[in-house]
Design a protein around this motif. Structure first.
Motif, PDB file in Angstrom:
ATOM      1  N   ALA A  21       0.907  -1.180   0.209  1.00  0.00           N
ATOM      2  CA  ALA A  21      -0.012  -0.385  -0.351  1.00  0.00           C
ATOM      3  C   ALA A  21       0.762   1.176  -0.403  1.00  0.00           C
ATOM      4  CB  ALA A  21      -1.245  -0.028   1.145  1.00  0.00           C
ATOM      5  N   PRO A  22       0.760   1.953  -0.386  1.00  0.00           N
ATOM      6  CA  PRO A  22       0.961   4.254  -0.627  1.00  0.00           C
ATOM      7  C   PRO A  22       1.688   3.907   1.241  1.00  0.00           C
ATOM      8  CG  PRO A  22      -0.832   4.144  -2.012  1.00  0.00           C
ATOM      9  CD  PRO A  22      -1.071   2.624  -1.710  1.00  0.00           C
ATOM     10  N   GLN A  23       1.742   4.016   1.339  1.00  0.00           N
ATOM     11  CA  GLN A  23       1.827   4.343   3.297  1.00  0.00           C
ATOM     12  C   GLN A  23       4.063   4.923   3.682  1.00  0.00           C
ATOM     13  OE1 GLN A  23       0.646   1.382   5.465  1.00  0.00           O
ATOM     14  NE2 GLN A  23      -1.369   1.917   6.201  1.00  0.00           N
ATOM     15  N   GLN A 109       1.667  10.379   5.140  1.00  0.00           N
ATOM     16  CA  GLN A 109       1.001   9.796   3.616  1.00  0.00           C
ATOM     17  C   GLN A 109       0.685   8.684   3.261  1.00  0.00           C
ATOM     18  OE1 GLN A 109       3.727  12.072   1.383  1.00  0.00           O
ATOM     19  NE2 GLN A 109       2.206  12.981   1.069  1.00  0.00           N
ATOM     20  N   GLY A 110      -1.258   8.864   3.148  1.00  0.00           N
ATOM     21  CA  GLY A 110      -1.382   7.559   3.320  1.00  0.00           C
ATOM     22  C   GLY A 110      -1.660   7.203   1.587  1.00  0.00           C
ATOM     23  N   PRO A 111      -2.496   6.353   0.959  1.00  0.00           N
ATOM     24  CA  PRO A 111      -3.569   5.480  -0.035  1.00  0.00           C
ATOM     25  C   PRO A 111      -4.260   7.277   0.145  1.00  0.00           C
ATOM     26  CG  PRO A 111      -3.741   3.982   1.516  1.00  0.00           C
ATOM     27  CD  PRO A 111      -3.367   4.743   2.106  1.00  0.00           C
ATOM     28  N   TYR A 115      -4.626   9.042  -4.317  1.00  0.00           N
ATOM     29  CA  TYR A 115      -6.004   9.043  -4.934  1.00  0.00           C
ATOM     30  C   TYR A 115      -5.740   9.406  -6.375  1.00  0.00           C
ATOM     31  CZ  TYR A 115      -8.783   6.624  -1.754  1.00  0.00           C
ATOM     32  OH  TYR A 115      -9.213   6.256  -0.222  1.00  0.00           O
ATOM     33  N   PRO A 116      -6.455   9.244  -7.430  1.00  0.00           N
ATOM     34  CA  PRO A 116      -6.131   9.733  -8.795  1.00  0.00           C
ATOM     35  C   PRO A 116      -7.009  10.951  -9.212  1.00  0.00           C
ATOM     36  CG  PRO A 116      -7.110   7.326  -9.539  1.00  0.00           C
ATOM     37  CD  PRO A 116      -7.057   7.968  -8.065  1.00  0.00           C
ATOM     38  N   ILE A 117      -6.465  12.314  -9.192  1.00  0.00           N
ATOM     39  CA  ILE A 117      -6.602  13.090  -9.468  1.00  0.00           C
ATOM     40  C   ILE A 117      -7.776  13.922 -10.643  1.00  0.00           C
ATOM     41  CG2 ILE A 117      -6.334  15.935  -9.854  1.00  0.00           C
ATOM     42  CD1 ILE A 117      -3.328  15.005  -8.592  1.00  0.00           C
ATOM     43  N   GLU A 118      -8.539  14.379 -10.220  1.00  0.00           N
ATOM     44  CA  GLU A 118      -9.611  14.526 -11.180  1.00  0.00           C
ATOM     45  C   GLU A 118      -9.684  15.461 -12.354  1.00  0.00           C
ATOM     46  OE1 GLU A 118     -13.718  13.408 -10.282  1.00  0.00           O
ATOM     47  OE2 GLU A 118     -13.258  11.920  -8.409  1.00  0.00           O
TER      48      GLU A 118
END
Length: 146
Positions: A21-23, A109-111, A115-118
């Motif tokens: 996980a991106p942590q 900094q966690g998931p 997140y994808p930037i809209e």
């Protein structure tokens, strides 16, 4: 015009907390560059002393403003390190003094931070090149797909 304070974030280091996980524990270096000028008084050559005293006061003010910021401290894990240097230069008309202060701020900094930037995708770029009068052609050519 003096005094002036410049704020930058030149270094950002992310240490992973796991493989799946991106942590991250992230440390961002916030650099404060403070500059001021002090002149000698008519009867005394004390501009350098005045500049150094003013920089020491500026260092205390910046440090206290950052470390005592409730809005900042509630969002971070810790202030990892604070470094500062003072430099006074008497080469010009007045004494130019500079404070370089770096504060390392650690935070998680966690998931949710990745997140994808809209946003609207980039569909094209407008390029305008203005050349000075008398410039021989073709100095610059740009081929963009349509």
């Amino acid at each position: 015009m003096y005094p002036v304070i410049l704020v930058q974030t030149p270094i950002d280091v992310k240490n992973s907390l796991g493989r799946n996980a991106p942590q991250f524990n992230t440390v961002t270096t916030v650099r404060f560059t403070g500059r001021l000028q002090e002149l000698d008084e008519e009867q005394e050559d004390n501009g350098a002393v005045k500049a150094e005293i003013a920089l020491e006061q500026l260092r205390d003010q910046v440090e206290r403003a950052v470390i005592n910021s409730y809005d900042l401290t509630r969002q971070i894990q810790q202030f990892s390190q604070v470094r500062s240097t003072i430099d006074v230069n008497a080469a010009g008309e007045g004494h130019i003094a500079q404070l370089l202060m770096e504060i390392d701020i650690e935070y998680y900094q966690g998931p949710e931070d990745f997140y994808p930037i809209e946003s609207n995708p980039l569909t094209g770029v407008d390029v305008v090149i203005k050349m000075p009068d008398g410039t021989p052609e073709p100095l610059v050519s740009v081929d963009l797909p349509e």
